[in-house]
Write an enzyme that holds these catalytic residues in place. Structure first.
Site, PDB file in Angstrom:
ATOM      1  N   TYR A   1       2.809  13.532  16.121  1.00  0.00           N
ATOM      2  CA  TYR A   1       3.877  14.258  15.219  1.00  0.00           C
ATOM      3  C   TYR A   1       3.348  15.419  14.708  1.00  0.00           C
ATOM      4  O   TYR A   1       2.068  15.270  14.135  1.00  0.00           O
ATOM      5  CB  TYR A   1       4.490  13.106  14.485  1.00  0.00           C
ATOM      6  CG  TYR A   1       5.297  12.296  15.238  1.00  0.00           C
ATOM      7  CD1 TYR A   1       6.814  12.769  15.662  1.00  0.00           C
ATOM      8  CD2 TYR A   1       5.232  10.858  15.119  1.00  0.00           C
ATOM      9  CE1 TYR A   1       7.686  12.250  16.323  1.00  0.00           C
ATOM     10  CE2 TYR A   1       6.143  10.141  15.770  1.00  0.00           C
ATOM     11  CZ  TYR A   1       7.274  10.729  16.226  1.00  0.00           C
ATOM     12  OH  TYR A   1       8.141   9.851  16.878  1.00  0.00           O
TER      13      TYR A   1
ATOM     14  N   MET B   1       5.015   5.193  14.192  1.00  0.00           N
ATOM     15  CA  MET B   1       5.579   3.701  13.653  1.00  0.00           C
ATOM     16  C   MET B   1       4.888   2.821  14.513  1.00  0.00           C
ATOM     17  O   MET B   1       4.449   1.735  13.956  1.00  0.00           O
ATOM     18  CB  MET B   1       7.107   3.805  13.849  1.00  0.00           C
ATOM     19  CG  MET B   1       7.740   2.656  13.052  1.00  0.00           C
ATOM     20  SD  MET B   1       9.449   2.709  13.640  1.00  0.00           S
ATOM     21  CE  MET B   1      10.101   3.822  12.496  1.00  0.00           C
TER      22      MET B   1
ATOM     23  N   ARG C   1       0.791  -9.635 -17.791  1.00  0.00           N
ATOM     24  CA  ARG C   1       1.830  -9.731 -16.758  1.00  0.00           C
ATOM     25  C   ARG C   1       2.885 -10.683 -17.009  1.00  0.00           C
ATOM     26  O   ARG C   1       3.890 -10.390 -17.522  1.00  0.00           O
ATOM     27  CB  ARG C   1       0.992  -9.856 -15.524  1.00  0.00           C
ATOM     28  CG  ARG C   1       1.711  -9.840 -14.247  1.00  0.00           C
ATOM     29  CD  ARG C   1       0.933  -9.660 -12.899  1.00  0.00           C
ATOM     30  NE  ARG C   1       0.322 -10.994 -12.775  1.00  0.00           N
ATOM     31  CZ  ARG C   1      -0.679 -11.167 -11.518  1.00  0.00           C
ATOM     32  NH1 ARG C   1      -0.625 -10.389 -10.767  1.00  0.00           N
ATOM     33  NH2 ARG C   1      -1.085 -12.518 -11.293  1.00  0.00           N
TER      34      ARG C   1
ATOM     35  N   LYS D   1       0.186 -17.434  -1.304  1.00  0.00           N
ATOM     36  CA  LYS D   1       1.335 -16.760  -1.461  1.00  0.00           C
ATOM     37  C   LYS D   1       1.122 -15.430  -0.221  1.00  0.00           C
ATOM     38  O   LYS D   1       0.066 -15.195   0.313  1.00  0.00           O
ATOM     39  CB  LYS D   1       1.234 -15.970  -2.858  1.00  0.00           C
ATOM     40  CG  LYS D   1       0.172 -15.356  -3.024  1.00  0.00           C
ATOM     41  CD  LYS D   1      -0.235 -15.035  -4.585  1.00  0.00           C
ATOM     42  CE  LYS D   1      -1.635 -14.424  -4.884  1.00  0.00           C
ATOM     43  NZ  LYS D   1      -1.899 -14.035  -6.086  1.00  0.00           N
TER      44      LYS D   1
END
Ligand SMILES: *Cc1c(COP(=O)(O)O)cnc(C)c1O
Length: 821
Positions: free
Chosen positions: A716, A765, A588, A491
């Site tokens: 920043y 970023m 769950r 997954k």
């Protein structure tokens, strides 16, 4: 030398059965997955700890294999056209057969052992000798009890030299290898000090390895390892041996080797036959110098012309033996192998290529082969036979010699005289939706082909080592009781590693099941040729069509999803597989114990649904604190599951454990386990220190280096501050790549040229600034974000999360590259 099946009984101890038709044995293999349907191939069935080759005879017979060596009783009646040789022990038989082949080899056989550098010395030596003579070297690092005999099998009368590598991991093994290799000359590379389980002491390890040279006439070794010297001087018949024991340290030694660093390499001064020879080697590190000194002494001993040695030495490069796979442009997938391209080297690449199922269409780009000593029409006829058995859609040949292939090869073939003309042709984008194997001799500069075909993203890559995945998989499998199956959780993009490549590799490793979170993840696997059964954990009703179309098996966890699926499948005639999830305390997903009656009722009304498995999930399998709770969960699971099984009247698979569960609760394995994070070398329990291998390395590069004056700020919000004059490097990774913003301001550290560099200021970023004041580095240098050190667990700890999150957050824009040896 031809060996007929019928003559095996003259060479080996054992009995021959059947022989309706005799066959000449051309190739031997022991891994059923590498079968090439051909009645000239001999399969040796070996029973190992977890694998038994005998189990694959049926499959191999149906593929057309007709020759087998076995060492167990076997019902031969089902295989009337096959020949069997029953040995006392298959490995012994394989070794004896190779030993027989060795006996008829008249060239000079050089064998190499030692802790490190065996493969490099072998390859470099091969390259240096082949400028004058025809030389065979064992493929890759085939150096084990089965690797050595498989190597010896390829000895041929036209080779002047053979170089065979031999390695051992326990007492007594070298004696067996010595008996079949019988080297004329030995090279003992070095001796690691690492603790070895297989030997009582370092001295004994040295002695065991030295046994390889019991009957060798010349032995080259480095005297700076006293245990090696001692071990060799304990060998029998010393007076018949010539020792070339060289030293970097002892200036009284006959072979005192001096080195001096030069701008682009190192000058090496070697005394030989009362003369000094000075060579220039294109590298500076100790290990390479040690390796090349072994080679140079051997060449001097063999009397190769100094000029020739020096010329070839200039071209010696670090070795890349790994097959690299990565995405190419226009939906292609590249397998790049820059390792040797002689026929044997090609074989391993073709085997790996055959394992890749992701695309139907297969293309091979191949340069002239460098097999020395074979006549070119013989060579290309053999190549043609090899290619013909591989279902290749197009072969691209580059070079002047490979033109000969046209005479023999019947498939589609395009020949270019050189790499440049091929690149010109490629401008028309001729390849789409295909798997492409690229394999060329170094002088053809195939790197430029790879560069052209590769999909370019940016400087950050996640490298994934497939052999380490196998190692970890086998580690967990070795903890399983016999017949317990393995489901692997792929997954979330296979925990960030990219799922279909991993799934393809796992399918080849014979895992039993795969599981994904959502239907579309399963669809991607099917679209890339994955055939294993796949469980889908969150089957949204809107995805039922996909489940159906792609043969995916849903997990049903509640009355409502069960009813939805039951309605959807009501008019199905064929039984459809489902998996039932029970909630035993995780809270769950899952049916609770008081819903078992409802569940039985649902099953009764829907006989079109066949329960493939029943499972539950432990909430805290990695924590001893909750052992009592885990035990309770296991009991409750067993009780509910048994009740359902009784009712069904057939037996689905029961499973409970994830990776930490496999580590900690051998009693709860039931019929299958669900392996996840452990596959990637992360052990949440801390129980397996040193036993798992970290599979992935996240790498980026330095874009710019800056000198910042005391008092200036960086990045920043001016969060980075220079307390003194400092040097920073801006690296090409940011939070959009998955480098969490919490690594800002010294929390995260990356490795540059072997040293740790802390993040300075805030992570941006797409970029991050790190402090490299104490590190010698330049723009373009490699940056390790994680790998062995820092590792994923260290990083997770620094920002108070778990390794799972670090792995699965690596964004899709980071290019994945896969390696296999
Ligand atoms: C993800 C998952 C696993 C695997 O867990 P690991 O801790 O990564 O081994 C097993 N079972 C279920 C139900 C899961 O969702």
């Amino acid at each position: 030398m031809k060996i007929e099946f019928s003559s095996l009984s003259n060479i080996l101890n054992g009995d021959t059965y059947q022989l309706r038709k005799d066959h000449t044995i051309e190739n031997i293999f022991i891994d059923s997955r590498n079968a090439i349907a051909n009645n000239k191939n001999l399969f040796v069935a070996i029973k190992g700890e977890r694998h038994d080759g005998h189990h694959f005879i049926d499959e191999l017979y149906s593929k057309g294999i007709r020759n087998f060596i076995i060492d167990q009783d076997f019902n031969l009646r089902n295989y009337p056209d096959a020949n069997f040789f029953k040995a006392h022990n298959s490995v012994d038989a394989l070794q004896a057969l190779a030993g027989h082949k060795r006996k008829s080899f008249n060239g000079l056989l050089i064998s190499i052992t030692g802790s490190n550098g065996k493969t490099i010395v072998k390859e470099w030596l091969g390259k240096l000798i082949e400028s004058v003579y025809s030389v065979y070297r064992s493929p890759r690092s085939f150096n084990s009890q089965v690797g050595v005999p498989l190597s010896l099998w390829h000895l041929n009368h036209y080779q002047d030299y053979a170089i065979i590598e031999a390695g051992i991991s326990k007492m007594g093994e070298m004696e067996k290898l010595e008996a079949i290799v019988k080297p004329n000359i030995g090279i003992y590379t070095n001796l690691g000090t690492a603790h070895d389980e297989g030997f009582p002491s370092l001295e004994e390890k040295a002695n065991q390895k030295a046994q390889l040279f019991k009957d060798a006439s010349t032995i080259i070794f480095c005297k700076d390892f006293p245990e090696i010297s001692n071990a060799l001087h304990n060998l029998p018949k010393l007076e018949e041996k010539e020792f070339i024991g060289w030293s970097f340290e002892d200036n009284t030694s006959n072979y005192f080797v001096e080195t001096e660093e030069r701008e682009n390499g190192t000058a090496i001064r070697i005394p030989y036959n009362e003369q000094f020879h000075i060579f220039h080697a294109p590298f500076k590190d100790y290990a390479s110098l040690e390796n090349i000194t072994h080679c140079l002494l051997l060449l001097l001993h063999q009397g190769l012309p100094i000029k020739v040695i020096q010329n070839t030495l200039n071209d010696i490069r670090p070795l890349n033996m790994r097959l690299e796979t990565k995405k190419g442009k226009n939906n292609t997938y590249l397998v790049d192998d820059s390792y040797n391209n002689d026929l044997v080297g090609l074989d391993t690449a073709l085997q790996f290529f055959a394992q890749q199922k992701q695309y139907q269409k297969r293309i091979i780009i191949l340069s002239d082969l460098l097999e020395t000593g074979l006549r070119s029409d013989v060579l290309y006829q053999q190549l043609s036979e090899r290619l013909a058995s591989e279902n290749i859609d197009l072969v691209i040949g580059i070079g002047k010699e490979i033109l000969t292939l046209e005479k023999f090869y019947e498939g589609k073939l395009k020949i270019f005289p050189d790499t440049v003309s091929f690149l010109e042709y490629e401008k028309g984008n001729p390849f789409q939706e295909a798997l492409i194997l690229i394999k060329g001799a170094r002088k053809f500069n195939f790197e430029s082909i790879v560069q052209r075909l590769e999909q370019k993203i940016h400087g950050t890559v996640l490298e994934i080592d497939l052999n380490k995945i196998t190692h970890n998989l086998n580690f967990y499998r070795s903890r399983l009781k016999p017949n317990v199956k393995t489901m692997v959780m792929v997954k979330a993009f296979a925990y960030g590693s990219s799922s279909h490549e991993i799934a393809n590799w796992l399918e080849f490793q014979n895992v039993d099941y795969l599981a994904v979170a959502y239907a579309d993840e399963g669809v991607v696997l099917r679209q890339h040729g994955i055939q294993l059964p796949i469980m889908v954990m969150n089957p949204d009703p809107r995805s039922f069509d996909l489940l159906h179309q792609y043969n995916l098996e849903p997990e049903l966890y509640s009355e409502s999803i069960f009813k939805d699926y039951a309605n959807y499948t009501r008019n199905q005639n064929n039984p459809l597989k489902i998996h039932l999830k029970l909630d035993t305390g995780m809270h769950r997903l899952g049916f609770e114990s008081n819903e078992i009656l409802i569940l039985k009722d649902l099953l009764k009304q829907n006989t079109q649904l066949k329960v493939a498995s029943i499972f539950s999930h432990l909430a805290a399998s990695d924590e001893a604190l909750h052992n009592g709770f885990s035990a309770q969960q296991a009991m409750s699971f067993k009780k509910s599951a048994d009740e359902i099984v009784d009712f069904l009247g057939y037996k689905p698979l029961l499973h409970l454990l994830n990776s930490p569960g496999i580590s900690r609760f051998p009693d709860y394995q039931f019929d299958m386990v669900r392996l996840g994070i452990g596959l990637y070398g992360v052990d949440p329990t801390g129980l397996h220190a040193g036993q798992l291998k970290s599979v992935s390395i996240l790498k980026t590069v330095i874009s710019q280096v800056k000198h910042i004056k005391k008092g200036e700020t960086i990045g920043y919000a001016r969060k980075g501050f220079a307390n003194e004059d400092i040097k920073t490097a801006t690296i090409s990774i940011g939070y959009a790549d998955g480098f969490n913003r919490k690594f800002s301001q010294g929390v995260g550290k990356v490795k540059i040229n072997g040293k740790l560099a802390p993040v300075i200021g805030n992570v941006c970023m797409d970029m991050t600034m790190v402090d490299v004041s104490d590190i010698d580095c330049n723009a373009g240098d490699e940056v390790i974000v994680f790998g062995d050190d820092p590792n994923i667990s260290d990083m997770a700890r620094a920002i108070e999360t778990i390794p799972y999150e670090i792995l699965t957050n690596i964004s899709e824009r980071v290019k994945r590259v896969f390696y296999a040896e």
